[in-house]
Design a protein around this motif. Sequence first.
Motif, PDB file in Angstrom:
ATOM      1  N   ASN A   1      45.470  -0.151  56.271  1.00 49.28           N
ATOM      2  CA  ASN A   1      45.994   1.179  56.543  1.00 49.28           C
ATOM      3  C   ASN A   1      45.887   2.054  55.294  1.00 49.28           C
ATOM      4  O   ASN A   1      46.430   1.716  54.246  1.00 49.28           O
ATOM      5  N   GLU A   2      45.153   3.140  55.419  1.00 43.03           N
ATOM      6  CA  GLU A   2      44.981   4.099  54.322  1.00 43.03           C
ATOM      7  C   GLU A   2      44.577   3.403  53.016  1.00 43.03           C
ATOM      8  O   GLU A   2      45.193   3.571  51.974  1.00 43.03           O
TER       9      GLU A   2
ATOM     10  N   GLY B   1      32.194 -10.338  65.728  1.00 38.00           N
ATOM     11  CA  GLY B   1      31.535  -9.073  66.025  1.00 38.00           C
ATOM     12  C   GLY B   1      32.413  -8.022  66.661  1.00 38.00           C
ATOM     13  O   GLY B   1      31.907  -7.063  67.253  1.00 38.00           O
ATOM     14  N   MET B   2      33.728  -8.158  66.545  1.00 41.51           N
ATOM     15  CA  MET B   2      34.623  -7.130  67.089  1.00 41.51           C
ATOM     16  C   MET B   2      34.442  -5.823  66.319  1.00 41.51           C
ATOM     17  O   MET B   2      33.914  -5.813  65.209  1.00 41.51           O
ATOM     18  N   LEU B   3      34.893  -4.723  66.900  1.00 39.36           N
ATOM     19  CA  LEU B   3      34.798  -3.414  66.253  1.00 39.36           C
ATOM     20  C   LEU B   3      35.759  -3.358  65.067  1.00 39.36           C
ATOM     21  O   LEU B   3      36.941  -3.679  65.199  1.00 39.36           O
ATOM     22  N   VAL B   4      35.229  -2.935  63.919  1.00 39.07           N
ATOM     23  CA  VAL B   4      36.012  -2.956  62.682  1.00 39.07           C
ATOM     24  C   VAL B   4      35.810  -1.650  61.910  1.00 39.07           C
ATOM     25  O   VAL B   4      34.708  -1.105  61.865  1.00 39.07           O
ATOM     26  N   GLY B   5      36.882  -1.204  61.270  1.00 40.86           N
ATOM     27  CA  GLY B   5      36.841  -0.078  60.354  1.00 40.86           C
ATOM     28  C   GLY B   5      38.021  -0.210  59.409  1.00 40.86           C
ATOM     29  O   GLY B   5      38.707  -1.241  59.383  1.00 40.86           O
ATOM     30  N   SER B   6      38.261   0.815  58.623  1.00 39.70           N
ATOM     31  CA  SER B   6      39.446   0.846  57.768  1.00 39.70           C
ATOM     32  C   SER B   6      39.848   2.292  57.598  1.00 39.70           C
ATOM     33  O   SER B   6      39.022   3.138  57.260  1.00 39.70           O
ATOM     34  N   SER B   7      41.102   2.568  57.879  1.00 38.89           N
ATOM     35  CA  SER B   7      41.565   3.953  57.855  1.00 38.89           C
ATOM     36  C   SER B   7      41.792   4.457  56.439  1.00 38.89           C
ATOM     37  O   SER B   7      42.322   3.744  55.592  1.00 38.89           O
ATOM     38  N   GLY B   8      41.370   5.691  56.208  1.00 39.10           N
ATOM     39  CA  GLY B   8      41.629   6.347  54.939  1.00 39.10           C
ATOM     40  C   GLY B   8      42.895   7.178  55.025  1.00 39.10           C
ATOM     41  O   GLY B   8      43.419   7.436  56.106  1.00 39.10           O
TER      42      GLY B   8
END
Length: 174
Positions: free
Chosen positions: A98-99, A130-137
Amino acid sequence: AITIGIQGGMPVFTIDVETIDNIPFGPDGKRFDDAYAKRLDKIIKAADSIGMVVIVNILYWAQALRFNNDDAVVSAVTCAAAFLKKGNYTNIIIDVANEYNIETWNDLQIIQNPKNMKMLIDLVRKESGGMLVGSSGGGGLVDKEVVDASDVVLVHGNGLTRGEYNDFILRVQK
């Protein structure tokens, strides 16, 4: 969609979030508390049954500071990704941290550094099957390396006016 933070988040602004102890991984990051895992599984399945997506956030700064070192952070994200893979969920998006790029992460450069975050995103994607991945800014913050590495771009608008938030979204889309 709803967001579930494995390490929680900022529940209220009337207490010091650093005094909350919510680290289900342990300080070495190598285990994931079984009772916590069962609750998370129940929530993800319930959300799926009504057609909802769950954004599963793995790391939150106030709790991640309790890890022993960078290796513990890597172990925790690996452990979380393996748990999510085992669940065969089809309704989740994984948010590594998170952020990740706000000042409170300064003591954990493995998270705050965009190149390291790219590495963590790639690791979680691999370990989750292979799941959807990101990281919130943080509010209005984004790094090209992280956007390029992400399957889903997760943004925060903290502290932004509607106009600034609109401009931020347009900048992220570019």
